[in-house]
Design a protein around this motif. Structure first.
Motif, PDB file in Angstrom:
ATOM      1  N   LYS A   1       0.836  -1.208   0.000  1.00  0.00           N
ATOM      2  CA  LYS A   1       0.000   0.000   0.000  1.00  0.00           C
ATOM      3  C   LYS A   1       0.868   1.255   0.000  1.00  0.00           C
ATOM      4  N   PHE A   2       1.957   1.233   0.748  1.00  0.00           N
ATOM      5  CA  PHE A   2       2.889   2.360   0.779  1.00  0.00           C
ATOM      6  C   PHE A   2       3.431   2.632  -0.621  1.00  0.00           C
ATOM      7  N   MET A   3       3.816   1.576  -1.325  1.00  0.00           N
ATOM      8  CA  MET A   3       4.353   1.744  -2.680  1.00  0.00           C
ATOM      9  C   MET A   3       3.286   2.259  -3.636  1.00  0.00           C
ATOM     10  N   GLN A   4       2.072   1.744  -3.536  1.00  0.00           N
ATOM     11  CA  GLN A   4       0.986   2.230  -4.392  1.00  0.00           C
ATOM     12  C   GLN A   4       0.756   3.722  -4.172  1.00  0.00           C
ATOM     13  N   SER A   5       0.736   4.107  -2.924  1.00  0.00           N
ATOM     14  CA  SER A   5       0.530   5.510  -2.582  1.00  0.00           C
ATOM     15  C   SER A   5       1.697   6.377  -3.059  1.00  0.00           C
ATOM     16  N   SER A   6       2.918   5.878  -2.900  1.00  0.00           N
ATOM     17  CA  SER A   6       4.104   6.638  -3.300  1.00  0.00           C
ATOM     18  C   SER A   6       4.144   6.897  -4.799  1.00  0.00           C
ATOM     19  N   CYS A   7       3.641   5.972  -5.579  1.00  0.00           N
ATOM     20  CA  CYS A   7       3.718   6.079  -7.038  1.00  0.00           C
ATOM     21  C   CYS A   7       2.503   6.740  -7.669  1.00  0.00           C
ATOM     22  N   ARG A   8       1.437   6.838  -6.924  1.00  0.00           N
ATOM     23  CA  ARG A   8       0.196   7.415  -7.469  1.00  0.00           C
ATOM     24  C   ARG A   8       0.462   8.820  -7.998  1.00  0.00           C
ATOM     25  N   ASP A   9      -0.006   9.104  -9.165  1.00  0.00           N
ATOM     26  CA  ASP A   9       0.064  10.436  -9.785  1.00  0.00           C
ATOM     27  C   ASP A   9       1.491  10.930 -10.030  1.00  0.00           C
ATOM     28  N   THR A  10       2.435  10.016 -10.243  1.00  0.00           N
ATOM     29  CA  THR A  10       3.827  10.426 -10.471  1.00  0.00           C
ATOM     30  C   THR A  10       4.316  10.158 -11.889  1.00  0.00           C
ATOM     31  N   GLY A  11       3.577   9.364 -12.655  1.00  0.00           N
ATOM     32  CA  GLY A  11       4.073   8.934 -13.957  1.00  0.00           C
ATOM     33  C   GLY A  11       4.916   7.676 -13.851  1.00  0.00           C
ATOM     34  N   ILE A  12       4.925   7.082 -12.664  1.00  0.00           N
ATOM     35  CA  ILE A  12       5.697   5.869 -12.416  1.00  0.00           C
ATOM     36  C   ILE A  12       4.714   4.728 -12.161  1.00  0.00           C
ATOM     37  N   THR A  13       4.913   3.646 -12.894  1.00  0.00           N
ATOM     38  CA  THR A  13       4.116   2.445 -12.672  1.00  0.00           C
ATOM     39  C   THR A  13       4.838   1.576 -11.651  1.00  0.00           C
ATOM     40  N   ASN A  14       4.107   1.098 -10.671  1.00  0.00           N
ATOM     41  CA  ASN A  14       4.677   0.233  -9.640  1.00  0.00           C
ATOM     42  C   ASN A  14       4.106  -1.168  -9.807  1.00  0.00           C
ATOM     43  N   LEU A  15       4.998  -2.135  -9.952  1.00  0.00           N
ATOM     44  CA  LEU A  15       4.592  -3.528 -10.045  1.00  0.00           C
ATOM     45  C   LEU A  15       5.433  -4.311  -9.053  1.00  0.00           C
ATOM     46  N   ASN A  16       4.781  -5.056  -8.186  1.00  0.00           N
ATOM     47  CA  ASN A  16       5.477  -5.800  -7.134  1.00  0.00           C
ATOM     48  C   ASN A  16       5.184  -7.289  -7.261  1.00  0.00           C
ATOM     49  N   PHE A  17       6.165  -8.079  -6.953  1.00  0.00           N
ATOM     50  CA  PHE A  17       5.972  -9.517  -6.808  1.00  0.00           C
ATOM     51  C   PHE A  17       7.004  -9.990  -5.819  1.00  0.00           C
ATOM     52  N   GLY A  18       6.886 -11.206  -5.348  1.00  0.00           N
ATOM     53  CA  GLY A  18       7.877 -11.661  -4.386  1.00  0.00           C
ATOM     54  C   GLY A  18       7.514 -12.991  -3.774  1.00  0.00           C
ATOM     55  N   HIS A  19       7.985 -13.165  -2.562  1.00  0.00           N
ATOM     56  CA  HIS A  19       7.813 -14.400  -1.816  1.00  0.00           C
ATOM     57  C   HIS A  19       7.059 -14.027  -0.539  1.00  0.00           C
ATOM     58  N   ALA A  20       5.745 -13.934  -0.670  1.00  0.00           N
ATOM     59  CA  ALA A  20       4.920 -13.394   0.407  1.00  0.00           C
ATOM     60  C   ALA A  20       5.060 -14.167   1.707  1.00  0.00           C
ATOM     61  N   GLY A  21       5.283 -15.457   1.624  1.00  0.00           N
ATOM     62  CA  GLY A  21       5.387 -16.278   2.825  1.00  0.00           C
ATOM     63  C   GLY A  21       6.549 -15.925   3.726  1.00  0.00           C
ATOM     64  N   VAL A  22       7.543 -15.228   3.183  1.00  0.00           N
ATOM     65  CA  VAL A  22       8.699 -14.832   3.993  1.00  0.00           C
ATOM     66  C   VAL A  22       8.867 -13.313   4.036  1.00  0.00           C
ATOM     67  N   GLY A  23       7.906 -12.575   3.458  1.00  0.00           N
ATOM     68  CA  GLY A  23       7.951 -11.114   3.527  1.00  0.00           C
ATOM     69  C   GLY A  23       8.862 -10.459   2.508  1.00  0.00           C
ATOM     70  N   ASN A  24       9.319 -11.219   1.525  1.00  0.00           N
ATOM     71  CA  ASN A  24      10.220 -10.675   0.515  1.00  0.00           C
ATOM     72  C   ASN A  24       9.400 -10.046  -0.605  1.00  0.00           C
ATOM     73  N   LEU A  25       9.759  -8.824  -0.995  1.00  0.00           N
ATOM     74  CA  LEU A  25       9.037  -8.121  -2.041  1.00  0.00           C
ATOM     75  C   LEU A  25      10.020  -7.580  -3.072  1.00  0.00           C
ATOM     76  N   HIS A  26       9.743  -7.875  -4.333  1.00  0.00           N
ATOM     77  CA  HIS A  26      10.502  -7.308  -5.442  1.00  0.00           C
ATOM     78  C   HIS A  26       9.695  -6.121  -5.948  1.00  0.00           C
ATOM     79  N   VAL A  27      10.192  -4.931  -5.675  1.00  0.00           N
ATOM     80  CA  VAL A  27       9.520  -3.692  -6.049  1.00  0.00           C
ATOM     81  C   VAL A  27      10.087  -3.240  -7.389  1.00  0.00           C
ATOM     82  N   ASN A  28       9.211  -2.954  -8.334  1.00  0.00           N
ATOM     83  CA  ASN A  28       9.631  -2.488  -9.655  1.00  0.00           C
ATOM     84  C   ASN A  28       8.986  -1.142  -9.935  1.00  0.00           C
TER      85      ASN A  28
END
Length: 133
Positions: free
Chosen positions: A29-56
């Protein structure tokens, strides 16, 4: 999947972070909010079971203002990760690009200890030559 993201935008900044599993949704949610209205697309994926997030962060590097905003978002991401009790690297290491964020995660005595350990195992600085620590 990661390489295909370059088909979406000319520039891709990818970061690998980790937070306690209970903090993962808040970080997304923090990343979605940070990128909103900036011209930057945020796409995340990762290993949710261990809290790992690949932020793009995907954007047009020709737009200097957007490129600067992307760098600020990265800095804000690292601060948020540490504030949530996580780490600036989930699985891929710190490297040159994240080195500046180490003091946000570790105090000066811990960083000094890390440098001392590195010196013990690599006194001639042959591991990762040319990459000052």
């Amino acid at each position: 999947m990661s390489q295909k993201l370059k088909d979406v935008a000319a520039e891709k900044i990818n970061e690998d972070v980790v937070v306690p599993v209970g903090q993962l949704a808040g970080l997304v949610k923090f990343m979605q909010s940070s990128c909103r209205d900036t011209g930057i697309t945020n796409l995340n994926f990762g290993h949710a079971g261990v809290g790992n997030l690949h932020v793009n962060l995907l954007f047009d590097p020709a737009d200097r203002k957007v490129a600067e905003i992307a760098q600020k978002i990265v800095a804000d991401l690292m601060a948020e990760v540490v504030a949530k009790g996580g780490g600036i690297s989930g699985e891929h290491g710190v490297g040159i690009t994240k080195r500046e964020f180490l003091p946000a995660q570790y105090d000066s005595s811990t960083l000094k200890l890390m440098r001392a350990i590195k010196q013990v195992f690599d006194p001639n600085h042959i591991l990762n030559p040319g990459k000052p620590w």
